[in-house]
Design a protein around this motif. Sequence first.
Motif, short mmCIF file in Angstrom:
data_model
loop_
_atom_site.label_atom_id
_atom_site.label_comp_id
_atom_site.label_asym_id
_atom_site.label_seq_id
_atom_site.Cartn_x
_atom_site.Cartn_y
_atom_site.Cartn_z
N MET A 40 62.15 43.96 53.57
CA MET A 40 60.63 43.80 53.22
C MET A 40 59.95 42.79 53.70
N SER A 41 58.65 43.22 53.83
CA SER A 41 57.82 42.24 54.60
C SER A 41 57.76 41.29 54.17
N ASN A 42 56.75 40.25 54.24
CA ASN A 42 56.63 38.83 53.65
C ASN A 42 55.74 38.85 52.43
N LEU A 43 56.78 38.82 51.38
CA LEU A 43 56.42 39.13 49.84
C LEU A 43 56.69 37.17 49.37
N VAL A 44 55.52 37.07 48.42
CA VAL A 44 55.50 35.88 48.06
C VAL A 44 54.94 36.13 46.49
N ILE A 45 55.50 35.52 45.58
CA ILE A 45 55.27 35.75 44.20
C ILE A 45 55.18 34.32 43.80
N GLN A 46 54.03 33.94 43.04
CA GLN A 46 53.69 32.62 42.64
C GLN A 46 52.92 32.64 41.39
N VAL A 47 52.90 31.59 40.57
CA VAL A 47 51.89 31.35 39.41
C VAL A 47 50.78 31.42 40.02
N ALA A 48 49.84 31.91 39.52
CA ALA A 48 48.44 32.26 39.88
C ALA A 48 47.67 30.87 39.82
N LYS A 49 46.79 30.51 40.66
CA LYS A 49 45.75 29.31 40.43
C LYS A 49 44.58 30.08 39.87
N ILE A 50 44.42 29.61 38.66
CA ILE A 50 43.25 30.23 37.95
C ILE A 50 42.12 29.15 37.80
N PRO A 51 40.70 29.46 38.26
CA PRO A 51 40.22 30.52 38.18
C PRO A 51 40.30 31.16 39.71
N GLU A 52 40.83 30.47 40.62
CA GLU A 52 40.63 30.90 41.94
C GLU A 52 41.36 32.21 42.41
N GLU A 53 42.50 32.54 41.93
CA GLU A 53 42.99 33.85 42.09
C GLU A 53 42.73 35.04 41.12
N PHE A 54 42.12 34.72 39.83
CA PHE A 54 41.87 35.70 38.99
C PHE A 54 41.06 36.93 39.47
N PRO A 55 40.06 36.51 40.34
CA PRO A 55 39.48 38.01 40.96
C PRO A 55 40.42 39.02 41.67
N ALA A 56 41.31 38.38 42.21
CA ALA A 56 42.39 39.32 42.96
C ALA A 56 43.35 40.06 41.88
N ILE A 57 43.56 39.23 40.91
CA ILE A 57 44.47 39.72 39.49
C ILE A 57 43.51 40.88 38.92
N ALA A 58 42.29 40.62 38.58
CA ALA A 58 41.45 41.41 38.05
C ALA A 58 41.18 42.89 38.86
N ALA A 59 41.15 42.78 40.08
CA ALA A 59 41.20 43.67 41.06
C ALA A 59 42.36 44.53 41.13
N ILE A 60 43.71 44.13 40.87
CA ILE A 60 44.66 44.70 40.85
C ILE A 60 44.75 45.67 39.69
N ARG A 61 44.66 44.94 38.58
CA ARG A 61 44.70 45.59 37.16
C ARG A 61 43.66 46.58 37.14
N LYS A 62 42.50 46.14 37.42
CA LYS A 62 41.71 47.40 37.51
C LYS A 62 41.79 48.75 38.17
N SER A 63 42.33 48.58 39.30
CA SER A 63 42.81 49.68 40.14
C SER A 63 43.99 50.16 39.51
N VAL A 64 45.05 49.59 38.85
CA VAL A 64 46.11 50.39 38.28
C VAL A 64 45.76 50.86 36.88
N PHE A 65 45.26 49.97 35.90
CA PHE A 65 45.19 50.46 34.87
C PHE A 65 43.81 51.43 34.41
N GLN A 66 42.79 50.90 35.02
CA GLN A 66 41.43 51.76 34.73
C GLN A 66 41.30 52.59 35.42
N GLU A 67 41.47 52.59 36.68
CA GLU A 67 41.07 53.87 37.74
C GLU A 67 42.39 54.93 37.83
N GLU A 68 43.77 54.25 37.84
CA GLU A 68 44.59 55.26 37.86
C GLU A 68 45.15 55.97 36.54
N GLN A 69 44.97 54.87 35.59
CA GLN A 69 45.53 55.42 34.21
C GLN A 69 44.64 55.73 32.85
#
Length: 147
Positions: free
Chosen positions: A1-30
């Motif tokens: 696998m390519s370079n995968l990093v999983i971490q506890v998110a820094k909030i609020p800095e990383e929340f826009p990226a989290i929201a974008a992922i959830r919007k794509s998967v849950f709202q747009e796809e499902q």
Amino acid sequence: MSNLVIQVAKIPEEFPAIAAIRKSVFQEEQGVDPALEFDGKDETSHHLIAYLDNKPVGTTRIRYLDDATAKIERLAVLSIARGQGIGKKIMENALLFLASKNIREVVIHSQEYIKDLYQKLGFVEEGEIFEEAGIPHVKMRKSLQLL
């Protein structure tokens, strides 16, 4: 696998990226209603975020139900990054994080079609299939070994 990093998110800095992922998967796809997806509980939760080659591709939310129990929810991996085990790795990281916090039990509401992923991680089905956000789910539970 390519370079995968999983971490506890820094909030609020990383929340826009989290929201974008959830919007794509849950709202747009499902087709999940935004009011259900963004339910006001994000501010009191921990979030994990996964980066693949420095791009945010996955997330989950950890909500504490009491001093000994947590609920892992909103596991989402962008379609372009699926099939590489990223969702499983996010869950493994979440479980290790919770064990380090002395959480003894984890509850999830798994979408029915993906429950095998959680069974492989030691979760056990509990009760009947139910509908949440218009999608069939099953409640699952796992006891943790404390670190």
